[in-house]
Design a protein around this motif. Structure first.
Motif: not given
Length: 285
Positions: A238-262
């Motif tokens: 399962r995967l998901g998320g809310r789209f809340s801001a535009m991504v322009l090009m070219p650019s560098t985006i940052t993924l901030q991720a943390q695992r908790i259990a599964d």
């Protein structure tokens, strides 16, 4: 005119797709993910990237505009529609050689402060066995549009995993090339001119062409699979998320991720610090 809530309960006709390795490889390559699971035909059956279902859902979403009651919106009002949130349930990986059918059902319409919100349930089944392969709950919003007929629902979308504070998150930078939206459009076979036609994007009030929300989602999920699932996309259920801001090009985006259990919880930040995807999650088996 308002969005008529009589659309709730209406469904499209199923649309069939034959899945081949060429499409699966193109999709993965389009988001720069060269995991051999998606690319190596000599190693066995090619599997789909976890976000690939958006490709076969796209034409069905367009057909959903033909559900009885949908014609209450003008073309200008329809153009105000945005893909606000995505919740994809994967029951088995899609593979080269699959023959699949996808159908959309409007499960609720309601009035919210920004406008008219609706949820489509998109069911993808194996044509031969009838088994459910994937199910997506997609939230859309027509900004500045009212609802006629009152709020209506035949089914509530399932609750999302509760996102905690990301106090020990991994920060992963992702470069988005200037032509990323054009590449994604052709590889995913998803055509929406605000992502590739600058004149159309500007006329819609956008600052420039923008990257598809599902493309940003795909970029994020690729890194989650690499860093938290040992490169094994079959672990994603399962995967998901809310789209809340535009991504322009070219650019560098940052993924901030943390695992908790599964579950891996994440958010994606634009180059100027806005949240492009919030409340993100990837559930691993």
């Amino acid at each position: 005119m308002p969005l008529d809530s009589s659309t709730v309960g209406g469904a499209t006709n199923p649309m069939e797709h034959s899945i081949d390795a060429r499409w699966l490889m193109a999709y993965a390559a389009g988001i720069g993910d060269l995991n051999p699971v998606y690319m190596d035909t000599a190693a066995g059956t090619v599997a789909a990237h976890p976000v690939f279902p958006v490709c076969i859902e796209w034409p069905v979403i367009l057909n959903a505009r033909e559900i009885a009651g949908s014609h209450s919106l003008s073309l200008a009002e329809s153009a105000r529609g945005v893909h606000a949130a995505h919740d994809l349930h994967i029951y088995r990986p899609i593979r080269d050689g699959d023959h699949l059918a996808t159908q959309a059902t409007m499960i609720n319409v309601r009035s919210i402060k920004p406008g008219a919100a609706y949820t489509l349930r998109l069911d993808t089944t194996d044509v031969h066995s009838g088994d459910l392969v994937a199910r997506t709950y997609q939230l859309g919003i027509y900004r500045g549009v009212e609802v006629s007929g009152g709020d209506r629902s035949v089914e509530e979308a399932p609750a999302w995993p509760k996102a905690p504070e990301l106090d020990q998150a991994h920060n992963i930078e992702i470069d988005v090339a200037v032509g990323a939206a054009h590449t994604y459009t052709e590889c995913a076979r998803i055509w929406n001119p605000i992502h590739t036609d600058r004149a159309v994007a500007l006329s819609a009030g956008l600052p420039d062409i923008i990257l598809h929300g599902p493309a940003t989602l795909g970029l994020a999920v690729s890194r989650v699979v690499d860093h938290f699932a040992e490169g094994k996309p079959a672990l994603v259920s399962r995967l998901g998320g809310r789209f809340s801001a535009m991504v322009l090009m070219p650019s560098t985006i940052t993924l901030q991720a943390q695992r908790i259990a599964d579950t891996v919880f994440y958010q994606v930040l634009t180059e100027d610090g806005q949240t492009a995807i919030s409340n993100g999650f990837v559930v691993l088996e």
